[in-house]
Write an enzyme that holds these catalytic residues in place. Sequence first.
Site, mmCIF file in Angstrom:
data_model
loop_
_atom_site.group_PDB
_atom_site.id
_atom_site.type_symbol
_atom_site.label_atom_id
_atom_site.label_comp_id
_atom_site.label_asym_id
_atom_site.label_seq_id
_atom_site.Cartn_x
_atom_site.Cartn_y
_atom_site.Cartn_z
ATOM 1 N N PHE A 138 -35.960 85.037 16.043
ATOM 2 C CA PHE A 138 -34.894 85.927 16.512
ATOM 3 C C PHE A 138 -33.678 85.776 15.589
ATOM 4 O O PHE A 138 -33.364 84.673 15.151
ATOM 5 C CB PHE A 138 -34.553 85.525 17.952
ATOM 6 N N ASP A 215 -37.280 77.336 20.985
ATOM 7 C CA ASP A 215 -36.479 78.356 21.656
ATOM 8 C C ASP A 215 -37.374 78.992 22.721
ATOM 9 O O ASP A 215 -38.417 79.559 22.397
ATOM 10 C CB ASP A 215 -36.008 79.396 20.623
ATOM 11 N N TYR A 240 -30.588 85.129 31.284
ATOM 12 C CA TYR A 240 -30.351 86.531 31.711
ATOM 13 C C TYR A 240 -31.591 87.397 31.525
ATOM 14 O O TYR A 240 -31.575 88.569 31.865
ATOM 15 C CB TYR A 240 -29.140 87.149 30.998
ATOM 16 N N LYS A 241 -32.667 86.812 30.964
ATOM 17 C CA LYS A 241 -33.908 87.574 30.783
ATOM 18 C C LYS A 241 -34.766 87.402 32.046
ATOM 19 O O LYS A 241 -34.482 88.013 33.060
ATOM 20 C CB LYS A 241 -34.601 87.108 29.500
ATOM 21 N N ARG A 389 -41.080 98.023 22.807
ATOM 22 C CA ARG A 389 -41.396 96.761 23.476
ATOM 23 C C ARG A 389 -41.420 97.005 24.979
ATOM 24 O O ARG A 389 -40.412 97.371 25.571
ATOM 25 C CB ARG A 389 -40.325 95.731 23.094
#
Length: 415
Positions: A138, A215, A240-241, A389
């Site tokens: 990322f 991660d 927050y995911k 996605r």
Amino acid sequence: MTNLDSPTAAIARLTDSASALDAADPLAAYRAEFLDTPGVVAYLDGNSLGRPLRATRCSLDRFVEDEWSARLIRGWDERWMSQPCAVGDRIASVLLGAAPGQTVVGDSTSVLIYKLVRAAIAAAPAGRDEIVVDTDNFPTDRFIVQGIADELGVTLRWIETDLLHGPQPRDVAAVAGPRTALVLLSHVSYRSAAIADMGAITAIAHEAGALMMWDLCHSAGAVPTELDAHGVDFAVGCTYKFLNGGPGAPAFAYVRAGLIGDIEQPVHGWMGAADPFEMGFAYTPAAGIGRMLSGTPAILAMQPMQDMLALLERAGIQAVRDKSIALTGFVLDFYDAVLEHLGFRLDSPRDATLRGAHVTLGHDQARELTAALWKQGVIPDFRTPNGIRVGLSPLSTSFAEVCAGLARLAGLAER
Ligand SMILES: *Cc1c(COP(=O)(O)O)cnc(C)c1O
């Protein structure tokens, strides 16, 4: 036969199959725990921002009244000071396969990556001045280590990752050696959802004498991990995911118990000090994982994630993973029967054991198709260069919703 169906017949068959899957889904009742969003037909982006829970409205209200207003500054001593470590322990036990005392909720993922990488470099023996990273991690992970390389003069050893399969053990074995201080990788690829072999890669890093950091942003809450069993040294992850903590909710950091006393992170704030209220002259880090903190923790922003943790605890992370595999498997069925014939490519692993909680569908018009879907209330996200996605947050997503969203995608692509 599936592949000979007309798209309309195939979609009708898949719609029936989605209803049957919802009817048999042992976790179906959890969907009612989330707030509805008017106008949204299919929310396929819970891997970027999880939906709010109904309970969160009440818990925020309760927090404002019973804690913030009722207790005022006394709240810090009574409850809030211990909350970063208490919520960290809960994340560790429900999701990470980690014993208490090793996980803390603190800054953003980006900032925690900075602190942990700096701490790892400082803890590495002399002569170890390389960080192994991969080109498809990322952006924030890559940018942070690039900044640290400039700052400290350490060398980055880049793995050229296969975009579909993610970093492999042999890739790490090829570059890790006597100069490696740290290996930093994502457990689940944000692009393809490929799951890296955490056990094998961690073992390779350790055989080379290096520390290992994962991660977990696209794992936490969807794909269980066994951090303690694999001897992982460091981990970070988003809330927050799949933890539905709300926009900007703070991230968590994990440090292996045996290492905590030996590492020092670079942002020496009073909240990471041994006794914040001693107001002393010199900084002495807290003995435990609390030393990863710097300034005043975001207590208010830690409330919603606790509602989701309660739900995940009740459902069980293995059952959540099972539903996740079924949801992504349904997307694959839809792809095979319909989308493959409409110019799409499958840019995620087919093997369920190697696939996280989203499916990326490649298409030359992916950007335009995503924009058109949003207008119809179907919300996946677009990822460069040409991927749609499809994120599937297991507790808040139904098979029927996925089917409806993909049917609209097929309709757009057919034109
Ligand atoms: C979402 C995500 C991040 C986000 O970092 P923030 O500091 O919260 O913006 C970092 N790493 C990965 C792999 C991600 O998926």
